[in-house]
Design an enzyme around this catalytic site. Structure first.
Site, PDB file in Angstrom:
ATOM      1  N   HIS A 114       0.814  -1.216   0.000  1.00 21.74           N
ATOM      2  CA  HIS A 114       0.000   0.000   0.000  1.00 21.74           C
ATOM      3  C   HIS A 114       0.850   1.270   0.000  1.00 21.74           C
ATOM      4  CE1 HIS A 114      -3.361  -2.677   0.556  1.00 21.74           C
ATOM      5  NE2 HIS A 114      -4.134  -1.649   0.254  1.00 21.74           N
ATOM      6  N   TYR A 172      -9.256   8.383   2.038  1.00 18.02           N
ATOM      7  CA  TYR A 172      -9.264   6.922   2.170  1.00 18.02           C
ATOM      8  C   TYR A 172      -8.141   6.496   3.108  1.00 18.02           C
ATOM      9  CZ  TYR A 172     -10.018   2.167   0.239  1.00 18.02           C
ATOM     10  OH  TYR A 172     -10.314   0.842   0.053  1.00 18.02           O
ATOM     11  N   TRP A 209      -6.791  -6.740  -6.989  1.00 23.53           N
ATOM     12  CA  TRP A 209      -7.298  -7.883  -6.231  1.00 23.53           C
ATOM     13  C   TRP A 209      -6.441  -9.111  -6.472  1.00 23.53           C
ATOM     14  CZ3 TRP A 209     -13.285  -7.717  -7.363  1.00 23.53           C
ATOM     15  CH2 TRP A 209     -13.859  -6.680  -6.619  1.00 23.53           C
TER      16      TRP A 209
END
Length: 104
Positions: A22, A41, A77
Site C-alpha cells: 500500500h 481513504y 485484487w
C-alpha cells in the site's frame, strides 16, 4: 459526501507485506479511485486480530460500486490475494460497518 467503513482480514504473517504494497500503491489505482469518487481513504490494522479497518468518503454509491469492475481494480485484487482473505472472485472478504456516531 458518503462515509463508508469496512473490515477485512490480512494473514498473520503478511502484515508488513500488506503495508509495503500500500505504500507503493500504483498511481493508476489512485487515479481510478479518485475517478470513482473516493476521497480521504485510510486503512488501519489491528495487529492482534489481523483485522483491517477501512474508511473512505465517496461522492455517489452507484459510481463507487463501478470501481469493482475496472481493469486496474481486478489487477489489484489479483495482486493482493496471497496476503489476505479473499472471495472466489479474488475480491477481499469485506464486511461493511454501520455508522453509529459521527462528529464534525
Amino acid at each position: 459526501m458518503i462515509r463508508k467503513t469496512f473490515v477485512m482480514k490480512v494473514y498473520p504473517d503478511k502484515h508488513e507485506e500488506y503495508e509495503k504494497r500500500h505504500k507503493a500503491l500504483w498511481p493508476e489505482m489512485v487515479q481510478e479511485l479518485r475517478k470513482h469518487g473516493a476521497k480521504n481513504y485510510s486503512i488501519f490494522l489491528d495487529e492482534d486480530s489481523h483485522l483491517l479497518f477501512g474508511y473512505v468518503e465517496i461522492e455517489d454509491e452507484e459510481k463507487w460500486k463501478q470501481m469493482d469492475k475496472t481493469r486496474i481494480n481486478q489487477k489489484w485484487w489479483n495482486y493482493m490475494k496471497d496476503i489476505m482473505e479473499t472471495n472466489i472472485d479474488r475480491s477481499p472478504v469485506s464486511k461493511e460497518l454501520k455508522e453509529v456516531f459521527h462528529m464534525d
